[in-house]
Design a protein around this motif. Sequence first.
Motif, PDB file in Angstrom:
ATOM      1  N   THR A   1      -5.699   5.907   2.683  1.00 31.07           N
ATOM      2  CA  THR A   1      -5.007   5.716   3.950  1.00 31.07           C
ATOM      3  C   THR A   1      -3.543   5.368   3.677  1.00 31.07           C
ATOM      4  N   PRO A   2      -2.591   5.991   4.385  1.00 30.78           N
ATOM      5  CA  PRO A   2      -1.178   5.621   4.199  1.00 30.78           C
ATOM      6  C   PRO A   2      -0.943   4.160   4.543  1.00 30.78           C
ATOM      7  N   GLY A   3      -0.145   3.493   3.725  1.00 31.20           N
ATOM      8  CA  GLY A   3       0.144   2.089   3.957  1.00 31.20           C
ATOM      9  C   GLY A   3       1.179   1.888   5.042  1.00 31.20           C
ATOM     10  N   THR A   4       1.217   0.698   5.572  1.00 34.87           N
ATOM     11  CA  THR A   4       2.182   0.357   6.628  1.00 34.87           C
ATOM     12  C   THR A   4       3.024  -0.865   6.263  1.00 34.87           C
ATOM     13  N   THR A   5       2.773  -1.442   5.083  1.00 37.04           N
ATOM     14  CA  THR A   5       3.511  -2.642   4.686  1.00 37.04           C
ATOM     15  C   THR A   5       4.882  -2.266   4.124  1.00 37.04           C
ATOM     16  N   ASP A   6       5.784  -3.244   4.065  1.00 34.99           N
ATOM     17  CA  ASP A   6       7.039  -2.992   3.359  1.00 34.99           C
ATOM     18  C   ASP A   6       6.763  -2.999   1.867  1.00 34.99           C
TER      19      ASP A   6
ATOM     20  N   ASP B   1       0.845  -1.185   0.000  1.00 37.04           N
ATOM     21  CA  ASP B   1       0.000   0.000   0.000  1.00 37.04           C
ATOM     22  C   ASP B   1       0.887   1.244   0.000  1.00 37.04           C
ATOM     23  N   LYS B   2       0.577   2.157  -0.888  1.00 37.82           N
ATOM     24  CA  LYS B   2       1.366   3.385  -1.006  1.00 37.82           C
ATOM     25  C   LYS B   2       1.469   4.082   0.348  1.00 37.82           C
ATOM     26  N   LYS B   3       2.706   4.344   0.775  1.00 36.42           N
ATOM     27  CA  LYS B   3       2.925   4.899   2.116  1.00 36.42           C
ATOM     28  C   LYS B   3       2.642   6.384   2.188  1.00 36.42           C
ATOM     29  N   HIS B   4       2.819   7.082   1.081  1.00 31.62           N
ATOM     30  CA  HIS B   4       2.665   8.541   1.098  1.00 31.62           C
ATOM     31  C   HIS B   4       1.661   8.983   0.040  1.00 31.62           C
TER      32      HIS B   4
ATOM     33  N   PHE C   1       4.591   8.912  -7.043  1.00 27.80           N
ATOM     34  CA  PHE C   1       5.487   9.883  -6.410  1.00 27.80           C
ATOM     35  C   PHE C   1       6.372   9.272  -5.331  1.00 27.80           C
ATOM     36  N   ASP C   2       6.179   7.976  -5.032  1.00 31.62           N
ATOM     37  CA  ASP C   2       7.132   7.290  -4.144  1.00 31.62           C
ATOM     38  C   ASP C   2       8.562   7.431  -4.663  1.00 31.62           C
ATOM     39  N   ILE C   3       8.713   7.586  -5.973  1.00 34.09           N
ATOM     40  CA  ILE C   3      10.046   7.599  -6.581  1.00 34.09           C
ATOM     41  C   ILE C   3      10.879   8.781  -6.091  1.00 34.09           C
ATOM     42  N   VAL C   4      10.242   9.826  -5.555  1.00 38.79           N
ATOM     43  CA  VAL C   4      11.013  10.973  -5.061  1.00 38.79           C
ATOM     44  C   VAL C   4      11.332  10.844  -3.576  1.00 38.79           C
ATOM     45  N   ASP C   5      10.900   9.764  -2.948  1.00 41.41           N
ATOM     46  CA  ASP C   5      11.087   9.579  -1.501  1.00 41.41           C
ATOM     47  C   ASP C   5      12.431   8.895  -1.240  1.00 41.41           C
ATOM     48  N   ASP C   6      13.407   9.645  -0.763  1.00 44.15           N
ATOM     49  CA  ASP C   6      14.742   9.098  -0.508  1.00 44.15           C
ATOM     50  C   ASP C   6      14.699   7.915   0.460  1.00 44.15           C
ATOM     51  N   GLN C   7      13.947   8.085   1.550  1.00 42.32           N
ATOM     52  CA  GLN C   7      13.944   7.060   2.590  1.00 42.32           C
ATOM     53  C   GLN C   7      13.330   5.761   2.091  1.00 42.32           C
ATOM     54  N   LEU C   8      12.261   5.856   1.318  1.00 42.46           N
ATOM     55  CA  LEU C   8      11.607   4.653   0.810  1.00 42.46           C
ATOM     56  C   LEU C   8      12.545   3.855  -0.090  1.00 42.46           C
ATOM     57  N   LEU C   9      13.270   4.556  -0.985  1.00 43.58           N
ATOM     58  CA  LEU C   9      14.207   3.848  -1.868  1.00 43.58           C
ATOM     59  C   LEU C   9      15.343   3.216  -1.066  1.00 43.58           C
ATOM     60  N   THR C  10      15.823   3.925  -0.047  1.00 43.96           N
ATOM     61  CA  THR C  10      16.885   3.378   0.796  1.00 43.96           C
ATOM     62  C   THR C  10      16.412   2.115   1.512  1.00 43.96           C
ATOM     63  N   GLU C  11      15.227   2.180   2.108  1.00 41.30           N
ATOM     64  CA  GLU C  11      14.700   1.026   2.837  1.00 41.30           C
ATOM     65  C   GLU C  11      14.470  -0.157   1.903  1.00 41.30           C
ATOM     66  N   MET C  12      14.035   0.132   0.690  1.00 40.89           N
ATOM     67  CA  MET C  12      13.769  -0.917  -0.279  1.00 40.89           C
ATOM     68  C   MET C  12      15.027  -1.746  -0.550  1.00 40.89           C
ATOM     69  N   VAL C  13      16.144  -1.060  -0.765  1.00 41.32           N
ATOM     70  CA  VAL C  13      17.397  -1.759  -1.034  1.00 41.32           C
ATOM     71  C   VAL C  13      17.888  -2.462   0.231  1.00 41.32           C
ATOM     72  N   GLU C  14      17.736  -1.816   1.369  1.00 45.33           N
ATOM     73  CA  GLU C  14      18.138  -2.448   2.631  1.00 45.33           C
ATOM     74  C   GLU C  14      17.345  -3.724   2.890  1.00 45.33           C
ATOM     75  N   GLN C  15      16.117  -3.788   2.378  1.00 43.69           N
ATOM     76  CA  GLN C  15      15.287  -4.976   2.562  1.00 43.69           C
ATOM     77  C   GLN C  15      15.526  -6.028   1.479  1.00 43.69           C
ATOM     78  N   GLY C  16      16.525  -5.773   0.622  1.00 39.01           N
ATOM     79  CA  GLY C  16      16.955  -6.804  -0.311  1.00 39.01           C
ATOM     80  C   GLY C  16      16.509  -6.645  -1.744  1.00 39.01           C
ATOM     81  N   ALA C  17      15.851  -5.547  -2.105  1.00 35.09           N
ATOM     82  CA  ALA C  17      15.368  -5.380  -3.474  1.00 35.09           C
ATOM     83  C   ALA C  17      16.534  -5.418  -4.462  1.00 35.09           C
ATOM     84  N   GLN C  18      16.379  -6.239  -5.501  1.00 44.03           N
ATOM     85  CA  GLN C  18      17.395  -6.356  -6.551  1.00 44.03           C
ATOM     86  C   GLN C  18      16.986  -5.622  -7.826  1.00 44.03           C
TER      87      GLN C  18
END
Length: 549
Positions: free
Chosen positions: A399-404, A366-369, A421-438
Amino acid sequence: MTNLAPDRAAGPSLRGAPQPATLPLLPALVVAAGAGLLLDTAFPDKGWWFTAFPAIALALIAMQGRRIGAAILVGLVFGGTFYWPHIEWASEFLGVLPWSALAGVMTLWNGAAAALIALTYRWVPRVWGGAKARLLLVPAVVAGLWTAREAIASVWPYGGFSWGRVAFSQSDSPIAPLFAWVGVSGVSFAMVFVVAMAVAAAQEAIRNPRQSVALGALVTVGALVLVVIPPWTALPGTSPANTPTLRVGAVQGATKAGYFDPPDAFGDNLIAQVAATEPLYSQDVDVVVWPEGASDANPLAYPWAADLWDEVSRRADAPLIGGAITTRQLDKVDANGEPVPEYFNTVMLWQAGEGSPESRVLDYYDKKHPVPFGEYVPDRAFWRQFAPDLIDLIQREYTPGTTDSVFDLGDGVIVGNAICFDIVDDQLLTEMVEQGAQIVFAETNNADFGRTDESVQQLAIARIRAIETARTVVNISTVGTSAIVLPDGTIDQQLPWYEPGVMVADVPLLTTVTPAVVVGRQLEWLAAIIGLAGLLIAGVGVRGRRARR
């Protein structure tokens, strides 16, 4: 009567000479207006990345030595002439008022930052005198304040608005590899620092022509540092060569926005999206990717929609990742205490099978922002007083999402999702890679913005994110601009605007982690601290010296 003479810093020189106003106020306002318009040309659709540097220089020159009121005015003119044309696309969805409100908020941020930058030019040379302070310290504080303004405006108010950061103009620039090392805020800081240093060097050369060669060499070294940084993916052990690949099929359906469609048009988008997917079935893909809102019928609520999602997954012999508006019954109740369904902007990982539709959803994000005043109205009762007809157009409250944001496709393949617009969110992209996104799937619905610059600006940001994270970004839109962007930022495939089409590519699955992912957020904080703390210390020093005198 307005005083058009250059502003004078109050009080006598204490240690070093404060930076005087370079221009009288009226010419400074003209220069600031030109700087804003010039900066807009650095972004798509023009994409003249090199104009960002003179635009920054002109803006700083217009701010130098100004008193607070005049500096705010200069900043407002600079911000207004940049943001109003830059995000003109915002008027396509809901009209002139939301566009003007958003551009106005961003313009106010520029006015506030201009006041702080002007104070930097007045205070820092007084406390730390000498050419070195003017050439290095002042530019560092100015760049820190500029970066702090971008960072704060990106998250506040109502989640912020990250569009228009100067670094986002550099997707085609020779300094683009720098994104993998320092992130978006780091590139903004570096750009403003080098420009501010160049402006200071030019002014020093005017005061002391004998030092012109040395000053020119200093600026040249600073500029070279930006362009000699090697691409992260060119280093040993980080190259996409000889890495596992994923065969991706991405589908652009050329469908409508869908938000204000009449009831008799319900389902049109899903049917068109299914038809556009037809060419994929012979391509032996590992995953099918649809855009945000590709399905205007929620497959969890309508069995016939679930059957169509099943058909696509079954015929492709692959999971389907697609967007739909979903509802869930959580804790919200109305005035009578009756439960109220909550809406989510969702992408689902769907695998054809038997049983309930829910059992076919292997994962969801679910889209967080959600976008304020587009996907929900913050403080609705307050804002409705000013534009009730406009506010009432926005009926859904997402409603803002809470899932990864990552999905496990099996066989060790982890994909990340960034909705619009998630693509402009620095933190979301960082967390995505930290969670293993390839790999990153950037699902977006650009139909709301018509044939404006929004989609090409968003694609430029997607290219920057690919470089920053060293991940392939599949930017898949309802109408365009859809493209597959490789980890070095190059476009592998791109579809024409407003035409149905598919992209199929074997893309690398990288696990390398760039310095930008590791320390990019910390560098943003460091840059902001340099700016804010430098100005604060200088202000305290100036006041202390005045008190002693």
